[in-house]
Design a protein around this motif. Structure first.
Motif, short mmCIF file in Angstrom:
data_model
loop_
_atom_site.label_atom_id
_atom_site.label_comp_id
_atom_site.label_asym_id
_atom_site.label_seq_id
_atom_site.Cartn_x
_atom_site.Cartn_y
_atom_site.Cartn_z
N ARG A 94 0.88 -1.18 0.00
CA ARG A 94 0.00 0.00 0.00
C ARG A 94 0.90 1.21 0.00
NH1 ARG A 94 -5.20 0.45 -0.91
NH2 ARG A 94 -5.48 1.99 0.70
N GLY B 236 -5.31 8.34 -10.88
CA GLY B 236 -4.50 8.59 -9.70
C GLY B 236 -4.38 10.05 -9.29
N HIS C 214 -6.55 9.22 -4.67
CA HIS C 214 -6.60 8.34 -3.50
C HIS C 214 -5.22 8.39 -2.84
CE1 HIS C 214 -10.33 6.80 -5.13
NE2 HIS C 214 -9.72 6.60 -6.28
N ASP D 55 -4.02 7.16 -0.21
CA ASP D 55 -3.60 5.81 0.19
C ASP D 55 -4.18 4.84 -0.81
OD1 ASP D 55 -2.10 6.44 2.57
OD2 ASP D 55 -4.02 6.98 3.47
N THR D 56 -3.29 4.14 -1.51
CA THR D 56 -3.71 3.30 -2.63
C THR D 56 -2.83 2.07 -2.72
OG1 THR D 56 -4.19 3.36 -5.01
CG2 THR D 56 -2.21 4.51 -4.30
N ASP D 57 -3.30 1.08 -3.43
CA ASP D 57 -2.46 -0.08 -3.72
C ASP D 57 -1.33 0.36 -4.65
OD1 ASP D 57 -4.03 -1.88 -2.27
OD2 ASP D 57 -5.31 -2.33 -3.99
N ASN E 25 0.84 0.93 -7.66
CA ASN E 25 0.27 1.10 -8.99
C ASN E 25 1.34 1.61 -9.93
OD1 ASN E 25 -0.95 2.62 -11.19
ND2 ASN E 25 -2.90 2.42 -10.12
#
Length: 77
Positions: free
Chosen positions: A4, A27, A40, A42-44, A46
Motif C-alpha cells: 500500500r 490517480g 486516492h 492511500d492506494t495499492d 500502482n
C-alpha cells in the motif's frame, strides 16, 4: 497481498503541467488552480502512479509505503 502506498503532491512545487493526470488519470486530478492532488492518497501499489511520479517535471510527487513510511519515490541518493 501487495504494498500500500501513500501518495503526496507538494503543491508549493507543483507547476500544474498535468503530466501526472495524463499518465495516471485515475490517480491524480487538477484543481481549479491547476494544482495536482492524488485521487486516492492511500492506494495499492500502482505502476501508472509510479510512472506519473517519475515523469513529473519538478518532482513534486512523493510515494511512501503506507505502513512504514519507507520512500518508494523519489529514490534516495
Amino acid at each position: 497481498m501487495g504494498d500500500r502506498w501513500h501518495v503526496e503532491v507538494d503543491r508549493s512545487v507543483c507547476i500544474g503541467s498535468g503530466m501526472c493526470v495524463g499518465t495516471a488519470p485515475d490517480g491524480f486530478t487538477l484543481d481549479t488552480a491547476r494544482q495536482s492532488h492524488p485521487t486516492h492518497p492511500d492506494t495499492d501499489a500502482n505502476e501508472k502512479v509510479l510512472e506519473a511520479a517519475e515523469g513529473c517535471p519538478v518532482e513534486a510527487i512523493t510515494i511512501t509505503l503506507a505502513d512504514s513510511g519507507e520512500v518508494v519515490f523519489p529514490p534516495e541518493d
